[in-house]
Design a protein around this motif. Sequence first.
Motif, PDB file in Angstrom:
ATOM      1  N   GLY A 195       0.822  -1.210   0.000  1.00 54.08           N
ATOM      2  CA  GLY A 195       0.000   0.000   0.000  1.00 54.08           C
ATOM      3  C   GLY A 195       0.856   1.260   0.000  1.00 54.08           C
ATOM      4  O   GLY A 195       0.493   2.271  -0.615  1.00 54.08           O
ATOM      5  N   PHE A 196       1.999   1.215   0.664  1.00 53.15           N
ATOM      6  CA  PHE A 196       2.893   2.371   0.678  1.00 53.15           C
ATOM      7  C   PHE A 196       3.746   2.457  -0.584  1.00 53.15           C
ATOM      8  O   PHE A 196       4.153   3.539  -0.975  1.00 53.15           O
ATOM      9  N   ARG A 197       4.011   1.326  -1.221  1.00 56.95           N
ATOM     10  CA  ARG A 197       4.745   1.374  -2.494  1.00 56.95           C
ATOM     11  C   ARG A 197       3.895   2.045  -3.571  1.00 56.95           C
ATOM     12  O   ARG A 197       4.428   2.616  -4.506  1.00 56.95           O
ATOM     13  N   ASN A 198       2.592   1.944  -3.431  1.00 58.20           N
ATOM     14  CA  ASN A 198       1.655   2.581  -4.360  1.00 58.20           C
ATOM     15  C   ASN A 198       1.088   3.860  -3.746  1.00 58.20           C
ATOM     16  O   ASN A 198      -0.086   4.159  -3.894  1.00 58.20           O
ATOM     17  N   TYR A 199       1.916   4.606  -3.052  1.00 61.39           N
ATOM     18  CA  TYR A 199       1.518   5.775  -2.264  1.00 61.39           C
ATOM     19  C   TYR A 199       0.623   6.730  -3.048  1.00 61.39           C
ATOM     20  O   TYR A 199      -0.455   7.077  -2.612  1.00 61.39           O
ATOM     21  N   PHE A 200       1.076   7.175  -4.200  1.00 59.87           N
ATOM     22  CA  PHE A 200       0.302   8.128  -4.992  1.00 59.87           C
ATOM     23  C   PHE A 200      -0.307   7.480  -6.224  1.00 59.87           C
ATOM     24  O   PHE A 200      -0.641   8.161  -7.179  1.00 59.87           O
ATOM     25  N   PRO A 242      -2.158   7.045   1.306  1.00 59.08           N
ATOM     26  CA  PRO A 242      -2.226   5.614   0.996  1.00 59.08           C
ATOM     27  C   PRO A 242      -3.599   4.993   1.279  1.00 59.08           C
ATOM     28  O   PRO A 242      -4.044   4.116   0.550  1.00 59.08           O
ATOM     29  N   VAL A 243      -4.275   5.452   2.331  1.00 60.19           N
ATOM     30  CA  VAL A 243      -5.607   4.916   2.640  1.00 60.19           C
ATOM     31  C   VAL A 243      -6.587   5.276   1.533  1.00 60.19           C
ATOM     32  O   VAL A 243      -7.351   4.426   1.064  1.00 60.19           O
ATOM     33  N   ILE A 244      -6.565   6.519   1.092  1.00 60.46           N
ATOM     34  CA  ILE A 244      -7.450   6.931  -0.005  1.00 60.46           C
ATOM     35  C   ILE A 244      -7.079   6.187  -1.279  1.00 60.46           C
ATOM     36  O   ILE A 244      -7.940   5.691  -2.009  1.00 60.46           O
ATOM     37  N   SER A 245      -5.777   6.059  -1.543  1.00 59.35           N
ATOM     38  CA  SER A 245      -5.299   5.393  -2.749  1.00 59.35           C
ATOM     39  C   SER A 245      -5.753   3.942  -2.824  1.00 59.35           C
ATOM     40  O   SER A 245      -6.241   3.484  -3.863  1.00 59.35           O
ATOM     41  N   ILE A 246      -5.614   3.203  -1.736  1.00 56.40           N
ATOM     42  CA  ILE A 246      -6.001   1.791  -1.780  1.00 56.40           C
ATOM     43  C   ILE A 246      -7.513   1.642  -1.894  1.00 56.40           C
ATOM     44  O   ILE A 246      -8.012   0.721  -2.529  1.00 56.40           O
ATOM     45  N   ASN A 247      -8.268   2.573  -1.324  1.00 56.13           N
ATOM     46  CA  ASN A 247      -9.726   2.543  -1.481  1.00 56.13           C
ATOM     47  C   ASN A 247     -10.131   2.816  -2.926  1.00 56.13           C
ATOM     48  O   ASN A 247     -11.021   2.151  -3.459  1.00 56.13           O
ATOM     49  N   VAL A 248      -9.476   3.774  -3.557  1.00 60.63           N
ATOM     50  CA  VAL A 248      -9.774   4.080  -4.957  1.00 60.63           C
ATOM     51  C   VAL A 248      -9.432   2.892  -5.843  1.00 60.63           C
ATOM     52  O   VAL A 248     -10.219   2.494  -6.710  1.00 60.63           O
ATOM     53  N   ARG A 249      -8.268   2.277  -5.614  1.00 60.70           N
ATOM     54  CA  ARG A 249      -7.881   1.120  -6.428  1.00 60.70           C
ATOM     55  C   ARG A 249      -8.796  -0.073  -6.174  1.00 60.70           C
ATOM     56  O   ARG A 249      -9.084  -0.857  -7.072  1.00 60.70           O
ATOM     57  N   ARG A 250      -9.310  -0.210  -4.952  1.00 60.37           N
ATOM     58  CA  ARG A 250     -10.270  -1.283  -4.665  1.00 60.37           C
ATOM     59  C   ARG A 250     -11.580  -1.038  -5.415  1.00 60.37           C
ATOM     60  O   ARG A 250     -12.200  -1.960  -5.934  1.00 60.37           O
TER      61      ARG A 250
END
Length: 133
Positions: free
Chosen positions: A7-12, A69-77
């Motif tokens: 999740g942090f590797r895909n930070y932005f 990262p929290v917003i990013s992983i939610n968007v990718r989900r």
Amino acid sequence: MHWYLEGFRNYFNFSGRARRKEYWIFTLVHSVIFWVIPMFVAYFYQDSEIIVGIFGLFYLIFILGTIIPVISINVRRLHDIGKSGWWYLIILIPIVGGIILLVFACIESEHDNKYGPNPRKYDPSPKGEVLTH
């Protein structure tokens, strides 16, 4: 721990997809850090204002550092189930928005969609195994 660090590797990274396993492990580890550790510190070090103050500063830095990262992983989900990342704004609706996002997070991944190939086809875990369902 691999999935939390992923999740942090895909930070932005707001494009692409995050499979359920990546999402839920990241969310579980983040929730433990976010809720359990502060309760532990507050309970055991309640008499030590210095320790609680120093921890509070680190906790604030942690919260500010993990918002993206929290917003990013939610968007990718959301992308993984074929929804636009703008659906994340539904969280702004009290109670109902969070329930809807929870339901979306539980939905099975779609096959290849406009956001990319199904991430379940290839497991980026350290073993690098190809999954066949």
